[in-house]
Design a protein around this motif. Structure first.
Motif, PDB file in Angstrom:
ATOM      1  N   ALA A 187       0.817  -1.298  -0.004  1.00 18.43           N
ATOM      2  CA  ALA A 187      -0.067  -0.087   0.058  1.00 18.43           C
ATOM      3  C   ALA A 187       0.901   1.296   0.083  1.00 18.43           C
ATOM      4  O   ALA A 187       0.597   1.893  -0.836  1.00 18.43           O
ATOM      5  N   LEU A 188       1.775   1.433   0.881  1.00 16.10           N
ATOM      6  CA  LEU A 188       2.552   2.495   0.912  1.00 16.10           C
ATOM      7  C   LEU A 188       3.556   2.797  -0.310  1.00 16.10           C
ATOM      8  O   LEU A 188       3.915   3.824  -0.902  1.00 16.10           O
ATOM      9  N   GLY A 189       4.111   1.628  -0.737  1.00  7.38           N
ATOM     10  CA  GLY A 189       4.892   1.663  -1.927  1.00  7.38           C
ATOM     11  C   GLY A 189       4.079   2.053  -3.074  1.00  7.38           C
ATOM     12  O   GLY A 189       4.789   2.722  -4.010  1.00  7.38           O
ATOM     13  N   GLY A 190       3.041   1.700  -3.360  1.00  3.15           N
ATOM     14  CA  GLY A 190       2.100   2.149  -4.195  1.00  3.15           C
ATOM     15  C   GLY A 190       1.653   3.527  -4.320  1.00  3.15           C
ATOM     16  O   GLY A 190       1.675   4.381  -5.228  1.00  3.15           O
ATOM     17  N   HIS A 191       1.590   4.022  -2.947  1.00  4.01           N
ATOM     18  CA  HIS A 191       1.285   5.431  -2.860  1.00  4.01           C
ATOM     19  C   HIS A 191       2.339   6.362  -3.287  1.00  4.01           C
ATOM     20  O   HIS A 191       2.389   7.429  -4.006  1.00  4.01           O
ATOM     21  N   ILE A 192       3.840   5.887  -2.751  1.00  4.79           N
ATOM     22  CA  ILE A 192       4.832   6.906  -3.210  1.00  4.79           C
ATOM     23  C   ILE A 192       4.907   6.592  -4.879  1.00  4.79           C
ATOM     24  O   ILE A 192       5.202   7.777  -5.498  1.00  4.79           O
ATOM     25  N   TRP A 193       4.713   5.666  -5.185  1.00  2.18           N
ATOM     26  CA  TRP A 193       4.920   5.584  -6.777  1.00  2.18           C
ATOM     27  C   TRP A 193       3.780   6.446  -7.565  1.00  2.18           C
ATOM     28  O   TRP A 193       4.192   7.211  -8.399  1.00  2.18           O
ATOM     29  N   ARG A 194       2.605   6.258  -7.121  1.00  3.49           N
ATOM     30  CA  ARG A 194       1.475   7.153  -7.774  1.00  3.49           C
ATOM     31  C   ARG A 194       1.844   8.670  -7.493  1.00  3.49           C
ATOM     32  O   ARG A 194       1.646   9.568  -8.251  1.00  3.49           O
ATOM     33  N   CYS A 195       2.219   8.875  -6.413  1.00  3.59           N
ATOM     34  CA  CYS A 195       2.495  10.388  -6.119  1.00  3.59           C
ATOM     35  C   CYS A 195       3.667  11.053  -6.954  1.00  3.59           C
ATOM     36  O   CYS A 195       3.804  11.690  -7.541  1.00  3.59           O
TER      37      CYS A 195
END
Length: 300
Positions: A187-195
């Motif tokens: 979840a956090l890795g995906g959030h960083i990538w999307r940002c």
């Protein structure tokens, strides 16, 4: 030479395509990932770019001539500021003869960046800098860290894998089950990538993700409790995503994203929310199985 307005990697790619025509060929969707990769006169290159802040371009070991040609254009892109330095970048695991000629700009904190480069803190993945040349007329020795500066920096350093960053409840993270730790990392890795993706396109304002990155790497290092092999955290270095970690992450990702049906996924989530037994939804086998197959193939 006038200033060229380039606000993101996509505009930089378009500028290079327009200026150099068939000599320049960008990789498909490279600019959507926050950089520009491709070939120029058949020599491979990669540009890391953030408008108004920094630009770094590396090319193949035999491609220094294209850096000389691109220098005026990239200088214009960076507001007619000269690069801070040039060097050969020897990536971890590569031989010195394969080191990549590199130019780097930094127009926010050039002196700090040069100090990082000179004192071996520029790259946290084990890469080495060879044949460093400064463009500001100073000597490399002018930026060498004193013993007292080094001691003070180490004493006050934040270390990836140990510093929890933006995690507010560290104890809760430390007590996650193996599966729940996977979900938290995903979840956090995906959030960083999307940002990063949205910032590269100008869809959202530029935001600092440093605390999120510390949190992510803290959780990644927590996987060692489940047998994942990751080198111990070190100052000035990011956590290394080893073959062991990659196998662990792929094992759970494949199962929950590809193996479970939509109905099973919904049932799993409901069981979790209600505190019921979820063992029926867990993957079969063990994540280390993904390590064994490549090893066996390499022996044939």
């Amino acid at each position: 030479m006038g200033k060229t307005t380039v606000n993101n990697s996509l505009q930089l790619e378009e500028l290079l395509e327009k200026k150099y025509g068939e000599r320049f060929e960008a990789d498909f969707l490279s600019s959507l990932m926050g950089g520009v990769s491709g070939s120029f006169d058949s020599k491979r290159f990669h540009i890391t770019f953030k408008a108004g802040e920094y630009l770094l371009i590396s090319t193949s070991a035999d491609g220094k001539a294209i850096l000389d040609e691109l220098l005026p254009t990239l200088t214009e892109v960076m507001g007619n500021e000269n690069p801070i330095c040039a060097y050969d970048l020897q990536n971890s695991g590569n031989e010195e003869k394969d080191a990549k000629p590199t130019l780097e700009w930094d127009i926010v904190a050039p002196q700090d960046r040069i100090k990082e480069i000179v004192n071996g803190r520029a790259f946290s993945d084990g890469s080495k800098i060879l044949n460093l040349k400064l463009y500001n007329g100073k000597n490399v020795s002018d930026y060498l860290e004193s013993e007292q500066e080094k001691e003070d920096r180490i004493k006050n350093a934040r270390i990836y894998g140990i510093d929890p960053g933006c995690i507010s409840d560290v104890e809760a993270i430390n007590n996650l089950s193996e599966v729940d730790l996977y979900f938290a990392i995903d979840a956090l890795g995906g959030h960083i990538w999307r940002c990063k993706h949205d910032m590269a396109h100008g869809r959202i304002p530029k935001i600092d993700l440093t605390e999120e990155q510390y949190a992510l790497e803290y959780m990644v290092y927590q996987t060692t409790k489940f047998g994942v092999e990751i080198p111990e955290p070190e100052i000035d270095k990011h956590i290394t995503r080893t073959p062991s970690y990659n196998a662990w992450f792929k094992f759970y990702s494949n199962h929950f994203k590809d193996v479970l049906t939509d109905e099973q996924w919904d049932a799993f989530q409901q069981a979790q929310e209600e505190g019921q037994d979820t063992s029926a939804f867990m993957p079969s086998g063990h994540w280390t199985d993904l390590l064994e197959e490549p090893m066996q193939k390499s022996l044939k």
